[in-house]
Write a protein that holds these residues in place. Structure first.
Motif, PDB file in Angstrom:
ATOM      1  N   THR A 255      -4.949   4.989  -0.001  1.00  0.00           N
ATOM      2  CA  THR A 255      -3.649   4.667   0.608  1.00  0.00           C
ATOM      3  C   THR A 255      -3.749   4.700   2.120  1.00  0.00           C
ATOM      4  OG1 THR A 255      -2.452   5.555  -1.293  1.00  0.00           O
ATOM      5  CG2 THR A 255      -1.217   5.339   0.756  1.00  0.00           C
ATOM      6  N   VAL A 256      -4.374   5.736   2.643  1.00  0.00           N
ATOM      7  CA  VAL A 256      -4.537   5.851   4.092  1.00  0.00           C
ATOM      8  C   VAL A 256      -5.389   4.706   4.634  1.00  0.00           C
ATOM      9  CG1 VAL A 256      -5.570   7.265   5.922  1.00  0.00           C
ATOM     10  CG2 VAL A 256      -4.177   8.346   4.147  1.00  0.00           C
ATOM     11  N   LEU A 257      -6.497   4.409   3.963  1.00  0.00           N
ATOM     12  CA  LEU A 257      -7.409   3.366   4.450  1.00  0.00           C
ATOM     13  C   LEU A 257      -6.784   1.973   4.408  1.00  0.00           C
ATOM     14  CD1 LEU A 257     -10.751   4.616   2.874  1.00  0.00           C
ATOM     15  CD2 LEU A 257     -10.089   4.699   5.287  1.00  0.00           C
ATOM     16  N   VAL A 258      -6.157   1.614   3.298  1.00  0.00           N
ATOM     17  CA  VAL A 258      -5.594   0.260   3.218  1.00  0.00           C
ATOM     18  C   VAL A 258      -4.335   0.124   4.064  1.00  0.00           C
ATOM     19  CG1 VAL A 258      -6.682  -0.280   1.007  1.00  0.00           C
ATOM     20  CG2 VAL A 258      -4.376   0.658   1.022  1.00  0.00           C
ATOM     21  N   THR A 259      -3.531   1.183   4.124  1.00  0.00           N
ATOM     22  CA  THR A 259      -2.336   1.128   4.961  1.00  0.00           C
ATOM     23  C   THR A 259      -2.731   1.048   6.429  1.00  0.00           C
ATOM     24  OG1 THR A 259      -1.088   2.414   3.335  1.00  0.00           O
ATOM     25  CG2 THR A 259      -0.140   2.254   5.532  1.00  0.00           C
ATOM     26  N   GLY A 260      -3.694   1.852   6.824  1.00  0.00           N
ATOM     27  CA  GLY A 260      -4.161   1.821   8.213  1.00  0.00           C
ATOM     28  C   GLY A 260      -4.732   0.472   8.608  1.00  0.00           C
ATOM     29  N   THR A 261      -5.500  -0.121   7.712  1.00  0.00           N
ATOM     30  CA  THR A 261      -6.076  -1.438   7.990  1.00  0.00           C
ATOM     31  C   THR A 261      -4.981  -2.484   8.131  1.00  0.00           C
ATOM     32  OG1 THR A 261      -8.089  -0.841   6.795  1.00  0.00           O
ATOM     33  CG2 THR A 261      -7.682  -3.188   7.133  1.00  0.00           C
TER      34      THR A 261
ATOM     35  N   SER B  99       0.822  -1.207   0.000  1.00  0.00           N
ATOM     36  CA  SER B  99       0.000   0.000   0.000  1.00  0.00           C
ATOM     37  C   SER B  99       0.861   1.265   0.000  1.00  0.00           C
ATOM     38  CB  SER B  99      -0.986  -0.004   1.172  1.00  0.00           C
ATOM     39  OG  SER B  99      -0.317  -0.079   2.406  1.00  0.00           O
ATOM     40  N   VAL B 100       1.957   1.232   0.727  1.00  0.00           N
ATOM     41  CA  VAL B 100       2.865   2.382   0.722  1.00  0.00           C
ATOM     42  C   VAL B 100       3.468   2.563  -0.672  1.00  0.00           C
ATOM     43  CG1 VAL B 100       5.059   3.271   1.629  1.00  0.00           C
ATOM     44  CG2 VAL B 100       3.350   2.328   3.194  1.00  0.00           C
ATOM     45  N   PHE B 101       3.931   1.488  -1.288  1.00  0.00           N
ATOM     46  CA  PHE B 101       4.487   1.578  -2.639  1.00  0.00           C
ATOM     47  C   PHE B 101       3.443   2.101  -3.624  1.00  0.00           C
ATOM     48  CE2 PHE B 101       7.480  -2.178  -1.543  1.00  0.00           C
ATOM     49  CZ  PHE B 101       8.411  -1.312  -0.985  1.00  0.00           C
ATOM     50  N   ALA B 102       2.215   1.595  -3.514  1.00  0.00           N
ATOM     51  CA  ALA B 102       1.155   2.028  -4.425  1.00  0.00           C
ATOM     52  C   ALA B 102       0.837   3.505  -4.229  1.00  0.00           C
ATOM     53  CB  ALA B 102      -0.097   1.181  -4.212  1.00  0.00           C
ATOM     54  N   GLY B 103       0.799   3.943  -2.994  1.00  0.00           N
ATOM     55  CA  GLY B 103       0.529   5.354  -2.724  1.00  0.00           C
ATOM     56  C   GLY B 103       1.643   6.248  -3.233  1.00  0.00           C
ATOM     57  N   ARG B 104       2.885   5.855  -2.991  1.00  0.00           N
ATOM     58  CA  ARG B 104       4.028   6.663  -3.446  1.00  0.00           C
ATOM     59  C   ARG B 104       4.153   6.672  -4.959  1.00  0.00           C
ATOM     60  NH1 ARG B 104       8.834   5.497   0.922  1.00  0.00           N
ATOM     61  NH2 ARG B 104       7.894   6.732   2.582  1.00  0.00           N
ATOM     62  N   SER B 105       3.743   5.580  -5.593  1.00  0.00           N
ATOM     63  CA  SER B 105       3.820   5.500  -7.056  1.00  0.00           C
ATOM     64  C   SER B 105       2.690   6.269  -7.729  1.00  0.00           C
ATOM     65  CB  SER B 105       3.779   4.038  -7.505  1.00  0.00           C
ATOM     66  OG  SER B 105       4.900   3.343  -7.003  1.00  0.00           O
ATOM     67  N   GLY B 106       1.677   6.617  -6.957  1.00  0.00           N
ATOM     68  CA  GLY B 106       0.587   7.413  -7.497  1.00  0.00           C
ATOM     69  C   GLY B 106      -0.550   6.642  -8.113  1.00  0.00           C
ATOM     70  N   TYR B 107      -0.525   5.326  -8.072  1.00  0.00           N
ATOM     71  CA  TYR B 107      -1.634   4.592  -8.669  1.00  0.00           C
ATOM     72  C   TYR B 107      -2.673   4.164  -7.649  1.00  0.00           C
ATOM     73  CZ  TYR B 107       1.207   0.390  -7.675  1.00  0.00           C
ATOM     74  OH  TYR B 107       1.970  -0.582  -7.083  1.00  0.00           O
ATOM     75  N   LEU B 108      -2.508   4.608  -6.413  1.00  0.00           N
ATOM     76  CA  LEU B 108      -3.526   4.420  -5.387  1.00  0.00           C
ATOM     77  C   LEU B 108      -3.861   5.819  -4.864  1.00  0.00           C
ATOM     78  CD1 LEU B 108      -4.970   2.023  -4.028  1.00  0.00           C
ATOM     79  CD2 LEU B 108      -3.220   2.083  -2.266  1.00  0.00           C
ATOM     80  N   PRO B 109      -5.129   6.211  -4.889  1.00  0.00           N
ATOM     81  CA  PRO B 109      -5.494   7.541  -4.398  1.00  0.00           C
ATOM     82  C   PRO B 109      -5.090   7.720  -2.923  1.00  0.00           C
ATOM     83  CG  PRO B 109      -7.358   6.492  -5.499  1.00  0.00           C
ATOM     84  CD  PRO B 109      -6.284   5.458  -5.367  1.00  0.00           C
ATOM     85  N   LYS B 110      -4.925   8.979  -2.519  1.00  0.00           N
ATOM     86  CA  LYS B 110      -4.456   9.253  -1.155  1.00  0.00           C
ATOM     87  C   LYS B 110      -5.386   8.668  -0.099  1.00  0.00           C
ATOM     88  CE  LYS B 110      -1.686  13.212  -2.294  1.00  0.00           C
ATOM     89  NZ  LYS B 110      -1.387  14.603  -2.125  1.00  0.00           N
TER      90      LYS B 110
END
Length: 125
Positions: free
Chosen positions: A98-104, A84-95
Motif C-alpha cells: 500500500t505504501v509503495l504503490v500509493t507513494g509511486t 491503492s488507498v481503497f485496497a489498503g483500507r480494505s485489507g487486500y493489499l499488504p501495508k
C-alpha cells in the motif's frame, strides 16, 4: 518540453516496460506476492502497457494535445492513488505494498501537476 514532462516520460517508460517485461519481478518490487496471486502478471502487463502508452502520448504530442495527455495521465494517477488507498483500507493489499504503490502514484501525480504548471508558464511558440 519541461523537466517534469521529461521525468514523467522516463518514469512511465521505465516502470511500464519493466513491469510488462518482468511482471513477477515488478510485482515483488511493489510489495506484492506473485506466488499468492497467479493473475498478477496479466494485471501487471495491463498496467505496464497503459504507462508506456501514456509516456508515448506525452512524448509525441505538443501544445494543446500535450496538455490533454498530461490531464489523462493525471486522471490515471489520481485513480491509482484512490485504488491503492481503497485496497489498503480494505485489507487486500499488504501495508508495505500500500505504501509503495500509493507513494509511486502520488509521485506521478506530483510530476503531472508540475508538468502542467510548466506548460501553463511556457512562452507561446
Amino acid at each position: 518540453m519541461n523537466q517534469a514532462e521529461q521525468a514523467l516520460i522516463a518514469t512511465r517508460t521505465a516502470i511500464g516496460a519493466g513491469v510488462w517485461l518482468a511482471p513477477r519481478l515488478g510485482g515483488r518490487l511493489f510489495g506484492l506476492d506473485p506466488k499468492a496471486n497467479p493473475q498478477l502478471p496479466y494485471v501487471g502487463r495491463l498496467f505496464g502497457a497503459r504507462d508506456v502508452a501514456l509516456a508515448y502520448g506525452l512524448a509525441a504530442s505538443g501544445g494543446e494535445e500535450r496538455t490533454r495527455w498530461l490531464r489523462i495521465g493525471l486522471a490515471c494517477d489520481l485513480a491509482d492513488v484512490a485504488a491503492s488507498v481503497f485496497a489498503g483500507r480494505s485489507g487486500y493489499l499488504p501495508k508495505l505494498a500500500t505504501v509503495l504503490v500509493t507513494g509511486t502514484a502520488m509521485a506521478a501525480t506530483g510530476l503531472g501537476v508540475a508538468a502542467m504548471l510548466g506548460e501553463s508558464q511556457a512562452p507561446a511558440a
